[in-house]
Design a protein around this motif. Structure first.
Motif, PDB file in Angstrom:
ATOM      1  N   LEU A   1      -8.028   1.869 -13.806  1.00 20.80           N
ATOM      2  CA  LEU A   1      -6.599   1.692 -13.559  1.00 20.80           C
ATOM      3  C   LEU A   1      -6.166   0.292 -13.978  1.00 20.80           C
ATOM      4  O   LEU A   1      -6.929  -0.663 -13.836  1.00 20.80           O
ATOM      5  N   PRO A   2      -4.936   0.127 -14.464  1.00 17.27           N
ATOM      6  CA  PRO A   2      -4.460  -1.186 -14.932  1.00 17.27           C
ATOM      7  C   PRO A   2      -4.173  -2.122 -13.762  1.00 17.27           C
ATOM      8  O   PRO A   2      -3.970  -1.677 -12.628  1.00 17.27           O
TER       9      PRO A   2
ATOM     10  N   SER B   1       0.850  -1.190   0.000  1.00 17.91           N
ATOM     11  CA  SER B   1       0.000   0.000   0.000  1.00 17.91           C
ATOM     12  C   SER B   1       0.882   1.235   0.000  1.00 17.91           C
ATOM     13  O   SER B   1       1.932   1.261   0.642  1.00 17.91           O
ATOM     14  N   LEU B   2       0.421   2.241  -0.739  1.00 18.84           N
ATOM     15  CA  LEU B   2       1.162   3.491  -0.843  1.00 18.84           C
ATOM     16  C   LEU B   2       0.414   4.589  -0.100  1.00 18.84           C
ATOM     17  O   LEU B   2      -0.798   4.480   0.130  1.00 18.84           O
ATOM     18  N   PRO B   3       1.099   5.650   0.285  1.00 15.16           N
ATOM     19  CA  PRO B   3       0.393   6.809   0.863  1.00 15.16           C
ATOM     20  C   PRO B   3      -0.643   7.329  -0.137  1.00 15.16           C
ATOM     21  O   PRO B   3      -0.460   7.235  -1.359  1.00 15.16           O
ATOM     22  N   LEU B   4      -1.733   7.873   0.390  1.00 14.24           N
ATOM     23  CA  LEU B   4      -2.830   8.316  -0.464  1.00 14.24           C
ATOM     24  C   LEU B   4      -2.365   9.358  -1.485  1.00 14.24           C
ATOM     25  O   LEU B   4      -2.762   9.324  -2.661  1.00 14.24           O
ATOM     26  N   GLY B   5      -1.510  10.273  -1.047  1.00  9.86           N
ATOM     27  CA  GLY B   5      -1.004  11.297  -1.958  1.00  9.86           C
ATOM     28  C   GLY B   5      -0.225  10.697  -3.114  1.00  9.86           C
ATOM     29  O   GLY B   5      -0.335  11.141  -4.258  1.00  9.86           O
ATOM     30  N   GLU B   6       0.564   9.635  -2.824  1.00  9.45           N
ATOM     31  CA  GLU B   6       1.340   8.959  -3.867  1.00  9.45           C
ATOM     32  C   GLU B   6       0.417   8.241  -4.848  1.00  9.45           C
ATOM     33  O   GLU B   6       0.651   8.239  -6.060  1.00  9.45           O
ATOM     34  N   CYS B   7      -0.653   7.625  -4.324  1.00 14.12           N
ATOM     35  CA  CYS B   7      -1.630   6.945  -5.193  1.00 14.12           C
ATOM     36  C   CYS B   7      -2.283   7.930  -6.156  1.00 14.12           C
ATOM     37  O   CYS B   7      -2.427   7.643  -7.357  1.00 14.12           O
ATOM     38  N   ILE B   8      -2.675   9.082  -5.644  1.00 15.84           N
ATOM     39  CA  ILE B   8      -3.339  10.089  -6.486  1.00 15.84           C
ATOM     40  C   ILE B   8      -2.370  10.604  -7.552  1.00 15.84           C
ATOM     41  O   ILE B   8      -2.745  10.802  -8.711  1.00 15.84           O
ATOM     42  N   SER B   9      -1.110  10.796  -7.162  1.00 13.99           N
ATOM     43  CA  SER B   9      -0.097  11.236  -8.122  1.00 13.99           C
ATOM     44  C   SER B   9       0.076  10.205  -9.236  1.00 13.99           C
ATOM     45  O   SER B   9       0.184  10.552 -10.421  1.00 13.99           O
ATOM     46  N   GLN B  10       0.081   8.913  -8.864  1.00 12.95           N
ATOM     47  CA  GLN B  10       0.203   7.830  -9.854  1.00 12.95           C
ATOM     48  C   GLN B  10      -1.008   7.806 -10.785  1.00 12.95           C
ATOM     49  O   GLN B  10      -0.881   7.616 -12.000  1.00 12.95           O
ATOM     50  N   VAL B  11      -2.202   7.997 -10.209  1.00 16.68           N
ATOM     51  CA  VAL B  11      -3.431   8.022 -11.020  1.00 16.68           C
ATOM     52  C   VAL B  11      -3.370   9.149 -12.043  1.00 16.68           C
ATOM     53  O   VAL B  11      -3.674   8.953 -13.235  1.00 16.68           O
ATOM     54  N   GLN B  12      -2.995  10.332 -11.592  1.00 15.73           N
ATOM     55  CA  GLN B  12      -2.891  11.487 -12.491  1.00 15.73           C
ATOM     56  C   GLN B  12      -1.915  11.195 -13.633  1.00 15.73           C
ATOM     57  O   GLN B  12      -2.192  11.487 -14.803  1.00 15.73           O
TER      58      GLN B  12
ATOM     59  N   GLU C   1      -8.539  -1.296  -6.907  1.00 16.22           N
ATOM     60  CA  GLU C   1      -9.838  -1.986  -6.878  1.00 16.22           C
ATOM     61  C   GLU C   1     -10.950  -1.030  -6.454  1.00 16.22           C
ATOM     62  O   GLU C   1     -12.038  -1.011  -7.045  1.00 16.22           O
ATOM     63  N   THR C   2     -10.669  -0.209  -5.436  1.00 16.27           N
ATOM     64  CA  THR C   2     -11.670   0.776  -4.981  1.00 16.27           C
ATOM     65  C   THR C   2     -11.953   1.793  -6.081  1.00 16.27           C
ATOM     66  O   THR C   2     -13.114   2.172  -6.324  1.00 16.27           O
ATOM     67  N   TRP C   3     -10.897   2.246  -6.757  1.00 16.69           N
ATOM     68  CA  TRP C   3     -11.048   3.234  -7.845  1.00 16.69           C
ATOM     69  C   TRP C   3     -11.897   2.664  -8.980  1.00 16.69           C
ATOM     70  O   TRP C   3     -12.841   3.308  -9.442  1.00 16.69           O
ATOM     71  N   ASN C   4     -11.571   1.440  -9.419  1.00 10.90           N
ATOM     72  CA  ASN C   4     -12.289   0.828 -10.543  1.00 10.90           C
ATOM     73  C   ASN C   4     -13.740   0.529 -10.186  1.00 10.90           C
ATOM     74  O   ASN C   4     -14.630   0.667 -11.037  1.00 10.90           O
ATOM     75  N   THR C   5     -13.988   0.145  -8.932  1.00 15.43           N
ATOM     76  CA  THR C   5     -15.369  -0.084  -8.496  1.00 15.43           C
ATOM     77  C   THR C   5     -16.166   1.221  -8.534  1.00 15.43           C
ATOM     78  O   THR C   5     -17.328   1.254  -8.952  1.00 15.43           O
ATOM     79  N   ASN C   6     -15.521   2.305  -8.111  1.00 22.21           N
ATOM     80  CA  ASN C   6     -16.167   3.628  -8.140  1.00 22.21           C
ATOM     81  C   ASN C   6     -16.489   4.052  -9.572  1.00 22.21           C
ATOM     82  O   ASN C   6     -17.559   4.617  -9.850  1.00 22.21           O
TER      83      ASN C   6
ATOM     84  N   VAL D   1      -2.793  -2.239  -5.043  1.00 23.29           N
ATOM     85  CA  VAL D   1      -3.885  -3.055  -5.583  1.00 23.29           C
ATOM     86  C   VAL D   1      -5.217  -2.672  -4.944  1.00 23.29           C
ATOM     87  O   VAL D   1      -6.244  -2.568  -5.625  1.00 23.29           O
ATOM     88  N   GLN D   2      -5.219  -2.453  -3.634  1.00 15.68           N
ATOM     89  CA  GLN D   2      -6.467  -2.131  -2.937  1.00 15.68           C
ATOM     90  C   GLN D   2      -7.050  -0.801  -3.425  1.00 15.68           C
ATOM     91  O   GLN D   2      -8.255  -0.690  -3.665  1.00 15.68           O
TER      92      GLN D   2
END
Length: 434
Positions: free
Chosen positions: A236-237, A10-21, A247-252, A243-244
């Motif tokens: 997201l790929p 699991s990554l910090p939330l800020g890092e996840c959002i940066s990766q998504v962008q 999964e939450t992003w794709n479900t949303n 991963v968690q």
């Protein structure tokens, strides 16, 4: 244990959002991403087969890819070329010449560009900048000396093909199509255009040498497929680091696909244009709003993105006007109502503005005439008003006839959102707009 930890990383939330962008922005702006061919599978297959016959079997061909702007003509061609590159020995054995009707505005410039891209400058020497006839004769001789078994295939791509048809005598098109009909150097001429009537632009001698192969792109997918594109582009790929979160992003995203508000926004966009690039711009605006306090997309994000996409630029421009400039716009609208849309001049607007000052008896609006003229000229610079065509430039600027480029709704919307609009001005506007 280590495998389990890496799986549940699991990554910090800020890092996840940066990766998504990063992932989504790269996907939206990338031209040849995998899975981007929507509804053009048969056209893709047709084009690949046509190019294979030139590249592998030495068969000359010509074709036109026709479709509205944004329908994917360049994407289709680039995708077909990428597929050909995967075949062994093709990448090194094909010469590609890319021309654009917006850049090569006549046959002489086009011929110099062909010579440059085929690396013939050293062979031609000084004659690169000689007469058009000499350079064309040399190029044709170079192409006609070959044969279909041993010569390197040449692919000519003519973007904005219809503009080449406006060249004098269509000499370049005639010779390219003539070579593509011969059994000499294998040549494929592919034109890209958004004009359906492009064949009517060709001269008879040019038309007779064209193969009449046409590949039409019309964005034939329906709204249900459009929703699938929406989901695919935002998902997201599987290789996303967290991963968690993925999964939450794709479900949303799946939930948003069935959301009535989001569906209405997408249907409005779909009815306006089926262009996938326009959809990408809408999605880009939506994902720009995600951050740590708001890590997932919502229907509100899409409503805001749609509002920004459909925003009236001129109405927005009016929000930055001074009170004096806004008063002049109201005076112009009042004059148009009185004289049924007839043009006006500065003197008429100034007189109308003076009536407002006298009626309200407020010295705060009593500007000197040169100041009012400066405000009037600023409106002209902003292109909110324009001079009437065909008028003499010798006319004094106070009496030069002008036309207002704003309608009733734009002025009303601007007044509603105008910051700290004086009550007197608002009441004057209401009286002139009603």
């Amino acid at each position: 244990m280590s495998k389990r930890k890496s799986k549940d990383k699991s990554l910090p939330l800020g890092e996840c959002i940066s990766q998504v962008q990063t992932i989504l922005r790269k996907r939206f702006f990338q031209q040849n991403q995998q899975g981007k061919r929507f509804g053009v599978e048969s056209q893709h297959k047709h084009l690949v087969e046509l190019l294979k016959r030139t590249v592998i079997h030495g068969e000359s061909n010509s074709a036109l890819i026709i479709g509205p702007r944004g329908s994917g003509k360049s994407m289709l061609l680039n995708d077909a070329l990428e597929e050909l590159v995967e075949i062994k020995q093709i990448e090194e054995n094909v010469l590609r010449v890319q021309l654009n009707g917006l850049l090569q505005i006549n046959d002489r410039i086009a011929l110099k560009e062909i010579t440059r891209q085929l690396h013939l400058e050293n062979v031609v020497g000084e004659r690169v900048f000689g007469s058009f006839a000499e350079n064309l004769a040399f190029l044709l001789e170079a192409l006609k000396k070959g044969d279909r078994t041993s010569s390197c295939p040449v692919l000519f791509i003519l973007d904005e093909f219809d503009l080449f048809a406006h060249h004098k005598n269509q000499t370049l098109l005639y010779n390219l199509f003539d070579i593509s009909q011969s059994a000499q150097t294998p040549v494929a001429v592919i034109g890209l255009t958004c004009r359906l009537d492009v064949m009517e632009l060709l001269e008879k001698r040019v038309k007779s040498r064209f193969s009449h192969r046409q590949i039409h792109l019309l964005n034939s997918f329906n709204f249900s497929q459009y929703l699938n594109i929406f989901e695919e582009q935002l998902s997201l790929p599987p290789e996303f680091p967290d991963v968690q979160f993925a999964e939450t992003w794709n479900t949303n995203i799946q939930c948003l696909k069935g959301n009535k508000t989001v569906e209405d926004v997408l249907r409005k966009q779909f009815n306006l244009t089926k262009d996938v690039r326009s959809l990408h711009m809408l999605l880009l605006l939506a994902i720009s709003g995600i951050n740590v306090p708001h890590p997932h997309l919502s229907s509100t994000d899409f409503l805001e993105a749609s509002r920004l996409r459909s925003m009236d630029s001129k109405a927005n421009l009016m929000h930055g006007l001074s009170v004096l400039e806004m008063c002049l716009v109201i005076a112009m609208k009042h004059l148009q109502d009185i004289y049924d849309g007839e043009p006006f001049n500065f003197q008429m607007v100034h007189n109308e503005f003076q009536k407002f000052i006298q009626r309200k008896a407020h010295s705060v609006y009593n500007f000197e005439k040169p100041v009012v003229m400066k405000a009037f000229e600023h409106l002209h610079q902003l292109e909110l008003i324009k001079p009437m065509e065909g008028l003499s430039v010798r006319t004094q600027k106070e009496y030069r006839l002008m036309k207002l480029l704003l309608d009733h709704d734009q002025i009303s919307e601007a007044l509603q959102k105008y910051p700290n609009c004086p009550t007197d001005v608002r009441q004057w506007a209401i009286s002139s707009l009603n």
